[in-house]
Design a protein around this motif. Structure first.
Motif, PDB file in Angstrom:
ATOM      1  N   GLU A  20       8.337   4.628   8.227  1.00  0.00           N
ATOM      2  CA  GLU A  20       7.360   3.539   8.192  1.00  0.00           C
ATOM      3  C   GLU A  20       7.503   2.725   6.909  1.00  0.00           C
ATOM      4  N   ARG A  21       7.632   3.413   5.775  1.00  0.00           N
ATOM      5  CA  ARG A  21       7.769   2.696   4.505  1.00  0.00           C
ATOM      6  C   ARG A  21       9.081   1.911   4.464  1.00  0.00           C
ATOM      7  N   ILE A  22      10.139   2.477   4.989  1.00  0.00           N
ATOM      8  CA  ILE A  22      11.427   1.786   4.974  1.00  0.00           C
ATOM      9  C   ILE A  22      11.370   0.507   5.800  1.00  0.00           C
ATOM     10  N   VAL A  23      10.813   0.591   7.007  1.00  0.00           N
ATOM     11  CA  VAL A  23      10.703  -0.596   7.851  1.00  0.00           C
ATOM     12  C   VAL A  23       9.781  -1.627   7.215  1.00  0.00           C
ATOM     13  N   ARG A  24       8.757  -1.162   6.525  1.00  0.00           N
ATOM     14  CA  ARG A  24       7.845  -2.076   5.823  1.00  0.00           C
ATOM     15  C   ARG A  24       8.596  -2.844   4.734  1.00  0.00           C
ATOM     16  N   ILE A  25       9.449  -2.169   4.002  1.00  0.00           N
ATOM     17  CA  ILE A  25      10.239  -2.829   2.952  1.00  0.00           C
ATOM     18  C   ILE A  25      11.219  -3.823   3.580  1.00  0.00           C
ATOM     19  N   LEU A  26      11.897  -3.388   4.629  1.00  0.00           N
ATOM     20  CA  LEU A  26      12.868  -4.263   5.279  1.00  0.00           C
ATOM     21  C   LEU A  26      12.196  -5.501   5.871  1.00  0.00           C
ATOM     22  N   GLY A  27      11.054  -5.301   6.528  1.00  0.00           N
ATOM     23  CA  GLY A  27      10.405  -6.392   7.237  1.00  0.00           C
ATOM     24  C   GLY A  27       9.609  -7.335   6.366  1.00  0.00           C
ATOM     25  N   ALA A  28       9.148  -6.872   5.199  1.00  0.00           N
ATOM     26  CA  ALA A  28       8.280  -7.707   4.357  1.00  0.00           C
ATOM     27  C   ALA A  28       8.914  -8.108   3.034  1.00  0.00           C
ATOM     28  N   HIS A  29       9.986  -7.429   2.632  1.00  0.00           N
ATOM     29  CA  HIS A  29      10.632  -7.742   1.356  1.00  0.00           C
ATOM     30  C   HIS A  29      12.077  -8.206   1.521  1.00  0.00           C
TER      31      HIS A  29
END
Length: 337
Positions: A20-29
């Motif tokens: 979840e954290r990885i996808v959050r970084i990829l999708g928002a940063h």
């Protein structure tokens, strides 16, 4: 902050436990604009499956309330990504999505296909087609796969593929078997392209449709019955996105996250929204179940049901559930990092 610092941060995380954290970084940063385009294209592809395109057309939500449906989809997926699957806003969004899906007669095979587009299309956009300022690593692809496997389990989808390669093979085989022209799919596609054009200044709009169609593969062009894009438009579309990628690579990393809910293209809720109160609230399945076997052009072959067995209306996958709440009925932004 260094240009590849987010990539290095992701590499130190666990591809399953921290998906979840990885996808959050990829999708928002790392790739907020690219993910928006790739996931928009993922959903757009599904209109070419007759059982999906015809259902969406019969609800008339995607042809008469296209902006609302675009916004609801973007906001629900954003809230799940931003807040996660645990109690709170993310779970409220997930429950709302499942409530909407459960109102329609959707087979498990169609759910599996749609999930596969979410897994595969970001990789194709960034890696296979070269539109990303850097490639996704195998570690990041595994994390994205695990994230959407988790989403699929929360949706109650059965027989979810276990690896990226299995998702990719599912997508390709399902499209080869099921893609076909239908009037409903074409209508939903036309409405979506019209909405995308509206996101741009008036003087640019005549160019948006041919530019966008130039990015579609031959299988999708044929399924919607569009004329084959010219070689010049193909080169222009691909070249422009690859040029953008080279420019973005020179930009500093994005330290503040950029969420889809902040997009100027999301226009339906200027005063804010609650995930439990957006989307559609149909009473029962508004689409005749027999439409899934209607004849389609151009071959006249009958459309196979999207699964070996179709669940009764109201029993489609939906592991995260809750009471229906009253509420209103309910992809392309200017390129940037």
């Amino acid at each position: 902050m260094k240009r590849f610092e987010w990539r290095d941060t992701i590499q130190a995380l666990d591809a399953e436990a921290d998906c979840e954290r990885i996808v959050r970084i990829l999708g928002a940063h790392e790739f907020p604009w690219d993910f928006e385009q790739a996931l928009g294209l993922a959903l757009y592809r599904t209109y070419a499956v007759p059982s999906i395109g015809e259902l969406l057309a019969h609800t008339r939500e995607f042809t008469e309330r296209t902006q609302h449906r675009y916004d609801d989809t973007a906001l629900i997926l954003n809230d799940i990504m931003e807040h996660g699957f645990g109690p709170g806003r993310g779970r409220d969004a997930l429950r709302r999505m499942n409530q909407m899906h459960r109102s329609y007669d959707i087979g498990n095979d169609d759910y599996r296909y749609v999930l596969s587009t979410f897994v595969v299309m970001p990789v194709r956009w960034l890696n296979d087609w070269g539109y990303g300022w850097r490639r996704l690593t195998d570690h990041e692809i595994a994390a994205g796969t695990n994230y959407y496997r988790k989403l699929g389990r929360h949706m109650g989808i059965k027989d979810i593929p276990g690896t990226y390669e299995e998702f990719r093979d599912l997508l390709d085989s399902y499209e080869r078997e099921h893609f076909a022209y239908t009037e409903g799919g074409r209508a939903v596609s036309d409405s979506t392209l019209g909405l995308m054009a509206d996101f741009y200044p008036a003087w640019q709009r005549p160019l948006v449709r041919p530019f966008t169609k130039a990015l579609l593969d031959d299988r999708l062009i044929k399924a919607f019955g569009y004329p084959e894009p010219s070689a010049a438009w193909r080169r222009l579309g691909s070249g422009a996105l690859k040029l953008r990628a080279r420019v973005v690579r020179l930009m500093p990393p994005r330290e503040k996250p950029r969420w889809a809910r902040e997009s100027a293209n999301v226009r339906s809720y200027p005063e804010g929204y609650e995930p439990s109160r957006i989307g559609t609230f149909p009473q029962g399945c508004p689409v005749p179940h027999g439409m899934l076997t209607r004849e389609v052009a151009p071959t006249g072959a009958r459309v196979p049901a999207p699964g070996q067995a179709v669940a009764p209306a109201g029993s489609a996958p939906g592991a995260v559930d809750g009471p229906e709440a009253p509420g209103p009925a309910g992809a392309a932004e200017t390129p940037g990092q």
